[in-house]
Design a protein around this motif. Structure first.
Motif, PDB file in Angstrom:
ATOM      1  N   ARG A   1       0.761  -1.343  -0.125  1.00  0.00           N
ATOM      2  CA  ARG A   1      -0.141  -0.123   0.109  1.00  0.00           C
ATOM      3  C   ARG A   1       0.915   1.168   0.103  1.00  0.00           C
ATOM      4  N   LEU A   2       2.071   1.132   0.635  1.00  0.00           N
ATOM      5  CA  LEU A   2       2.866   2.302   0.728  1.00  0.00           C
ATOM      6  C   LEU A   2       3.638   2.572  -0.424  1.00  0.00           C
ATOM      7  N   ASP A   3       3.935   1.410  -1.105  1.00  0.00           N
ATOM      8  CA  ASP A   3       4.666   1.368  -2.527  1.00  0.00           C
ATOM      9  C   ASP A   3       3.632   1.507  -3.834  1.00  0.00           C
TER      10      ASP A   3
ATOM     11  N   GLU B   1       9.335 -15.772   2.210  1.00  0.00           N
ATOM     12  CA  GLU B   1      10.548 -14.666   2.175  1.00  0.00           C
ATOM     13  C   GLU B   1       9.979 -13.492   3.324  1.00  0.00           C
ATOM     14  N   PRO B   2      10.599 -13.691   4.461  1.00  0.00           N
ATOM     15  CA  PRO B   2      10.047 -12.706   5.420  1.00  0.00           C
ATOM     16  C   PRO B   2      10.340 -11.323   5.200  1.00  0.00           C
ATOM     17  N   ARG B   3       9.344 -10.501   5.628  1.00  0.00           N
ATOM     18  CA  ARG B   3       9.234  -9.149   5.239  1.00  0.00           C
ATOM     19  C   ARG B   3       9.998  -8.498   6.283  1.00  0.00           C
ATOM     20  N   TRP B   4      11.013  -7.812   5.919  1.00  0.00           N
ATOM     21  CA  TRP B   4      11.810  -6.710   6.746  1.00  0.00           C
ATOM     22  C   TRP B   4      12.049  -7.555   8.157  1.00  0.00           C
ATOM     23  N   LEU B   5      11.518  -7.017   9.192  1.00  0.00           N
ATOM     24  CA  LEU B   5      12.071  -7.524  10.576  1.00  0.00           C
ATOM     25  C   LEU B   5      11.361  -8.834  11.073  1.00  0.00           C
TER      26      LEU B   5
ATOM     27  N   LEU C   1       7.118  -6.203  16.808  1.00  0.00           N
ATOM     28  CA  LEU C   1       6.456  -6.355  15.647  1.00  0.00           C
ATOM     29  C   LEU C   1       5.595  -5.314  15.203  1.00  0.00           C
ATOM     30  N   LEU C   2       5.224  -4.411  15.977  1.00  0.00           N
ATOM     31  CA  LEU C   2       4.330  -3.351  15.701  1.00  0.00           C
ATOM     32  C   LEU C   2       5.029  -2.140  15.427  1.00  0.00           C
ATOM     33  N   HIS C   3       6.372  -1.930  15.888  1.00  0.00           N
ATOM     34  CA  HIS C   3       7.086  -0.720  15.615  1.00  0.00           C
ATOM     35  C   HIS C   3       7.470  -0.446  14.156  1.00  0.00           C
ATOM     36  N   GLY C   4       7.691  -1.703  13.505  1.00  0.00           N
ATOM     37  CA  GLY C   4       8.048  -1.460  11.996  1.00  0.00           C
ATOM     38  C   GLY C   4       6.941  -0.735  11.150  1.00  0.00           C
ATOM     39  N   PHE C   5       5.524  -0.821  11.571  1.00  0.00           N
ATOM     40  CA  PHE C   5       4.661  -0.059  10.690  1.00  0.00           C
ATOM     41  C   PHE C   5       5.012   1.537  10.889  1.00  0.00           C
TER      42      PHE C   5
ATOM     43  N   SER D   1       6.313   6.451   8.827  1.00  0.00           N
ATOM     44  CA  SER D   1       6.854   7.519   8.947  1.00  0.00           C
ATOM     45  C   SER D   1       7.452   8.383   7.631  1.00  0.00           C
ATOM     46  N   VAL D   2       8.316   7.305   6.972  1.00  0.00           N
ATOM     47  CA  VAL D   2       9.195   7.822   5.800  1.00  0.00           C
ATOM     48  C   VAL D   2       8.217   8.206   4.587  1.00  0.00           C
ATOM     49  N   GLU D   3       7.327   7.315   4.349  1.00  0.00           N
ATOM     50  CA  GLU D   3       6.365   7.706   3.398  1.00  0.00           C
ATOM     51  C   GLU D   3       5.431   8.862   3.877  1.00  0.00           C
ATOM     52  N   TRP D   4       5.180   9.069   5.171  1.00  0.00           N
ATOM     53  CA  TRP D   4       4.168   9.943   5.386  1.00  0.00           C
ATOM     54  C   TRP D   4       4.861  11.425   5.624  1.00  0.00           C
TER      55      TRP D   4
END
Length: 384
Positions: free
Chosen positions: A115-117, A128-132, A291-295, A300-303
């Motif tokens: 959604r961000l991309d 394929e684990p996403r990020w963290l 698990l939650l802080h990654g969101f 925050s970068v995209e926003w």
């Protein structure tokens, strides 16, 4: 009239005594504090990433934190995995506490990042684990191998050998992020071999006094190394060849980074308080924060949260992101968040398991002292 017999008196006296109830197992404040501070460093490190661009100061601090924050977290995870033996109830806890949240958050992160991309791809990469999320895959695999490491004679050297081989193996592929699984393995195995007395050593006053200057020197070394070393080595997710180095460099870096991480982890643990504090309860919810802080970090970068003018100044940006990351991860580890999201992070899944996995094993009865053989009053001989 005769009085009560001694045996009857003892029975009456025992009946008057209050029954002793089993107390719930107490958590160790030191380890909860250590997990809390480790997860705070994880969040701060992730929050610093967008500030690294052309700043030597930020990148060197980033390298300093990354040199030991995940090794410390993994070492503690290994220490608390010592009792895993494949028993059905322990396998159930492994599935519900590690594998199930991985599947839930793999789906959540996949669609959140798309959604961000603005990516319309519907492919769901479960392997394929996403990020963290690589950490949950690694923890699941590591814990399954605990019986092996408890069997071999030299577990830590063997794990280091496997990690060194991994750094020279560019063909391992990206499935399940096996490079990270194997390269971080020595820290988990080291945790398995530690005993409570080892942690007592780093909690002495002398260790605390040495920890501060050693960490300060390490930060200066990171500043010196920043233009001379590729910081991607600290991710432990690629081979030496993929980083543009010969294979033997990976072997040397595996040993060097392991020694550095163990030393800095010992210094970190030496500074962790052992008493109960306001943040101690947050140590029980570090998985939630992780698990939650990654969101928030990726969002925050995209926003555009890093775009305001104060964030363009190195020191102001460092201060703001550090404070926000520390406060944010603390809130995400808080008990209300744990209660709210427990069905997702720690589901019971009783429908999935058989009776043996749902039933706690009975404790063996204490051995009784041998008694004299009972005699038959009619024959005055021992009864068989």
């Amino acid at each position: 009239m005769t009085g009560p017999t001694p045996s009857r008196e003892r029975g009456q006296h025992a009946a008057r005594l209050p029954r002793q109830t089993a107390r719930p197992k107490q958590r160790d404040a030191f380890f909860d504090n250590a997990k809390y501070f480790a997860i705070v460093l994880v969040a701060i490190g992730h929050a610093w990433e967008p500030l690294r661009a052309d700043s030597r100061v930020v990148t060197s601090l980033y390298m300093f934190v990354y040199a030991f924050h995940m090794p410390a977290f993994i070492l503690i995870a290994g220490y608390f995995s010592r009792n895993f033996d494949g028993r059905p109830d322990r396998v159930r806890r492994l599935v519900t506490g590690v594998l199930a949240p991985y599947l839930v958050f793999q789906v959540a992160y996949t669609y959140f990042l798309r959604r961000l991309d603005e990516n319309d791809n519907n492919y769901l990469p479960l392997f394929e684990p996403r990020w963290l999320l690589w950490f949950l895959v690694a923890l699941f695999i590591w814990r399954l191998t605990v019986p092996l490491w408890k069997t071999v004679r030299w577990p830590v050297p063997l794990a280091l050998l496997l990690a060194a081989v991994a750094t020279a193996s560019p063909t391992m592929g990206s499935d399940l992020q096996l490079q990270r699984v194997v390269q971080f393995l020595p820290y988990f195995v080291l945790g398995l071999t530690l005993r409570p007395e080892h942690f007592q050593l780093v909690r002495r006053r002398a260790a605390r006094l040495l920890a501060v200057p050693i960490l300060a020197v390490a930060a200066l070394v990171a500043y010196w190394a920043e233009p001379r070393m590729e910081y991607a080595w600290l991710y432990h997710r690629g081979s030496a060849q993929e980083l543009g180095e010969p294979w033997w460099t990976g072997v040397l870096m595996t040993l060097a980074l392991f020694g550095c991480a163990v030393l800095l982890t010992a210094c970190f643990l030496a500074l962790v308080p052992g008493r109960h504090a306001w943040f101690t309860a947050l140590g029980a919810g570090t998985l939630y924060g992780y698990l939650l802080h990654g969101f928030l970090v990726r969002g925050s970068v995209e926003w555009g949260w890093y775009d305001p003018e104060p964030m363009q100044n190195i020191w102001t940006g460092l201060l703001i992101t550090t404070v926000i990351a520390a406060v944010g991860i603390s809130l995400l580890c808080a008990p209300p968040v744990q209660r709210l999201l427990r069905p997702l992070v720690e589901p019971q899944m009783k429908w999935f398991f058989g009776r043996e996995a749902l039933t706690a094993p009975k404790k063996p009865e204490p051995a009784r002292a041998p008694t004299a053989p009972e005699r038959n009053p009619d024959t005055a001989t021992p009864r068989s």
